[in-house]
Scaffold this motif. Sequence first.
Motif, PDB file in Angstrom:
ATOM      1  N   SER A  40      44.456  26.410 -18.212  1.00 54.07           N
ATOM      2  CA  SER A  40      43.271  26.772 -18.992  1.00 54.07           C
ATOM      3  C   SER A  40      41.995  26.349 -18.276  1.00 54.07           C
ATOM      4  N   ASP A  41      42.054  25.252 -17.511  1.00 57.82           N
ATOM      5  CA  ASP A  41      40.883  24.833 -16.733  1.00 57.82           C
ATOM      6  C   ASP A  41      40.600  25.830 -15.605  1.00 57.82           C
ATOM      7  N   GLN A  42      41.653  26.384 -15.002  1.00 60.44           N
ATOM      8  CA  GLN A  42      41.490  27.307 -13.879  1.00 60.44           C
ATOM      9  C   GLN A  42      41.206  28.739 -14.334  1.00 60.44           C
ATOM     10  N   VAL A  43      41.926  29.203 -15.347  1.00 56.52           N
ATOM     11  CA  VAL A  43      41.871  30.611 -15.738  1.00 56.52           C
ATOM     12  C   VAL A  43      41.068  30.822 -17.004  1.00 56.52           C
ATOM     13  N   GLY A  44      41.029  29.848 -17.857  1.00 52.51           N
ATOM     14  CA  GLY A  44      40.371  30.019 -19.146  1.00 52.51           C
ATOM     15  C   GLY A  44      41.390  30.400 -20.203  1.00 52.51           C
ATOM     16  N   ARG A  45      40.913  30.970 -21.276  1.00 50.88           N
ATOM     17  CA  ARG A  45      41.795  31.330 -22.394  1.00 50.88           C
ATOM     18  C   ARG A  45      42.697  32.486 -21.988  1.00 50.88           C
ATOM     19  N   MET A  46      43.971  32.400 -22.392  1.00 46.38           N
ATOM     20  CA  MET A  46      44.932  33.474 -22.122  1.00 46.38           C
ATOM     21  C   MET A  46      45.899  33.553 -23.288  1.00 46.38           C
ATOM     22  N   PRO A  47      46.628  34.643 -23.401  1.00 45.95           N
ATOM     23  CA  PRO A  47      47.589  34.767 -24.499  1.00 45.95           C
ATOM     24  C   PRO A  47      48.632  33.642 -24.444  1.00 45.95           C
ATOM     25  N   GLU A  48      49.073  33.255 -25.629  1.00 46.28           N
ATOM     26  CA  GLU A  48      50.006  32.140 -25.774  1.00 46.28           C
ATOM     27  C   GLU A  48      51.269  32.317 -24.932  1.00 46.28           C
ATOM     28  N   THR A  49      51.870  33.483 -24.981  1.00 42.03           N
ATOM     29  CA  THR A  49      53.117  33.697 -24.243  1.00 42.03           C
ATOM     30  C   THR A  49      52.888  33.602 -22.744  1.00 42.03           C
ATOM     31  N   ARG A  50      51.781  34.151 -22.271  1.00 45.39           N
ATOM     32  CA  ARG A  50      51.491  34.087 -20.833  1.00 45.39           C
ATOM     33  C   ARG A  50      51.220  32.646 -20.404  1.00 45.39           C
ATOM     34  N   MET A  51      50.486  31.915 -21.234  1.00 43.64           N
ATOM     35  CA  MET A  51      50.185  30.514 -20.927  1.00 43.64           C
ATOM     36  C   MET A  51      51.482  29.707 -20.865  1.00 43.64           C
ATOM     37  N   LEU A  52      52.387  29.892 -21.824  1.00 42.81           N
ATOM     38  CA  LEU A  52      53.657  29.166 -21.828  1.00 42.81           C
ATOM     39  C   LEU A  52      54.520  29.565 -20.634  1.00 42.81           C
ATOM     40  N   LEU A  53      54.530  30.863 -20.316  1.00 42.92           N
ATOM     41  CA  LEU A  53      55.307  31.326 -19.167  1.00 42.92           C
ATOM     42  C   LEU A  53      54.787  30.705 -17.876  1.00 42.92           C
ATOM     43  N   MET A  54      53.486  30.752 -17.660  1.00 42.33           N
ATOM     44  CA  MET A  54      52.908  30.216 -16.425  1.00 42.33           C
ATOM     45  C   MET A  54      53.109  28.695 -16.336  1.00 42.33           C
ATOM     46  N   ALA A  55      52.902  27.995 -17.448  1.00 36.36           N
ATOM     47  CA  ALA A  55      53.101  26.540 -17.448  1.00 36.36           C
ATOM     48  C   ALA A  55      54.563  26.216 -17.162  1.00 36.36           C
ATOM     49  N   GLY A  56      55.472  26.978 -17.750  1.00 35.89           N
ATOM     50  CA  GLY A  56      56.898  26.772 -17.490  1.00 35.89           C
ATOM     51  C   GLY A  56      57.251  27.020 -16.041  1.00 35.89           C
ATOM     52  N   LEU A  57      56.674  28.072 -15.460  1.00 33.91           N
ATOM     53  CA  LEU A  57      56.926  28.366 -14.049  1.00 33.91           C
ATOM     54  C   LEU A  57      56.377  27.268 -13.139  1.00 33.91           C
ATOM     55  N   MET A  58      55.223  26.731 -13.487  1.00 35.86           N
ATOM     56  CA  MET A  58      54.655  25.644 -12.685  1.00 35.86           C
ATOM     57  C   MET A  58      55.557  24.406 -12.738  1.00 35.86           C
ATOM     58  N   LEU A  59      56.080  24.105 -13.927  1.00 41.12           N
ATOM     59  CA  LEU A  59      57.009  22.979 -14.053  1.00 41.12           C
ATOM     60  C   LEU A  59      58.298  23.246 -13.290  1.00 41.12           C
ATOM     61  N   ALA A  60      58.790  24.488 -13.353  1.00 42.13           N
ATOM     62  CA  ALA A  60      60.008  24.838 -12.627  1.00 42.13           C
ATOM     63  C   ALA A  60      59.796  24.680 -11.126  1.00 42.13           C
ATOM     64  N   ASP A  61      58.615  25.061 -10.640  1.00 35.45           N
ATOM     65  CA  ASP A  61      58.299  24.912  -9.216  1.00 35.45           C
ATOM     66  C   ASP A  61      58.301  23.435  -8.825  1.00 35.45           C
ATOM     67  N   LYS A  62      57.682  22.610  -9.639  1.00 36.77           N
ATOM     68  CA  LYS A  62      57.673  21.168  -9.356  1.00 36.77           C
ATOM     69  C   LYS A  62      59.089  20.604  -9.386  1.00 36.77           C
ATOM     70  N   THR A  63      59.883  21.052 -10.355  1.00 37.00           N
ATOM     71  CA  THR A  63      61.262  20.583 -10.462  1.00 37.00           C
ATOM     72  C   THR A  63      62.071  20.979  -9.238  1.00 37.00           C
ATOM     73  N   ALA A  64      61.894  22.240  -8.790  1.00 37.22           N
ATOM     74  CA  ALA A  64      62.625  22.701  -7.602  1.00 37.22           C
ATOM     75  C   ALA A  64      62.230  21.877  -6.384  1.00 37.22           C
ATOM     76  N   SER A  65      60.950  21.544  -6.263  1.00 31.95           N
ATOM     77  CA  SER A  65      60.480  20.729  -5.145  1.00 31.95           C
ATOM     78  C   SER A  65      61.103  19.339  -5.193  1.00 31.95           C
ATOM     79  N   VAL A  66      61.154  18.754  -6.380  1.00 30.72           N
ATOM     80  CA  VAL A  66      61.753  17.426  -6.542  1.00 30.72           C
ATOM     81  C   VAL A  66      63.247  17.485  -6.229  1.00 30.72           C
ATOM     82  N   GLU A  67      63.928  18.548  -6.672  1.00 29.83           N
ATOM     83  CA  GLU A  67      65.360  18.686  -6.397  1.00 29.83           C
ATOM     84  C   GLU A  67      65.615  18.842  -4.897  1.00 29.83           C
TER      85      GLU A  67
END
Length: 130
Positions: A40-67
């Motif tokens: 939200s700081d980078q993009v601003g307001r976005m639809p709830e589903t898109r925000m959850l999808l993008m946040a989930g993908l960012m966490l998945a990317d971090k998780t993959a890096s840690v793994e």
Amino acid sequence: MPEVQVSIGGRQFEVACQEGEEHYLRTAAKLLDDEAKVLSDQVGRMPETRMLLMAGLMLADKTASVEDRAAEIQAQLDEREAELSTLRESAAQPEKVEVPVVPQSVTDTLAELAARAEALAAAVEEKSST
């Protein structure tokens, strides 16, 4: 089944979980909320589903890096354990030292020679004292 209210990206959600897992749910929601705030700081307001999808993908990317990093560290640990095992095996086996065995006949001969030498020494002493 307890229901926990969590806040993700400034939006409230009611989520059910197993008894005793409330803390884990809140922790996971906090991770997701942190990623949603970055979005939200980078993009601003976005639809709830898109925000959850993008946040989930960012966490998945971090998780993959840690793994990936954990797999690298595990490989290094396996190498060190193999080295340690090799060192332990080589240290556990004492160096073989061969000691020559003197045959009994040689020992007997040397004892006989020693007795003769002592007898001769005694005879020389006797002659020198007279």
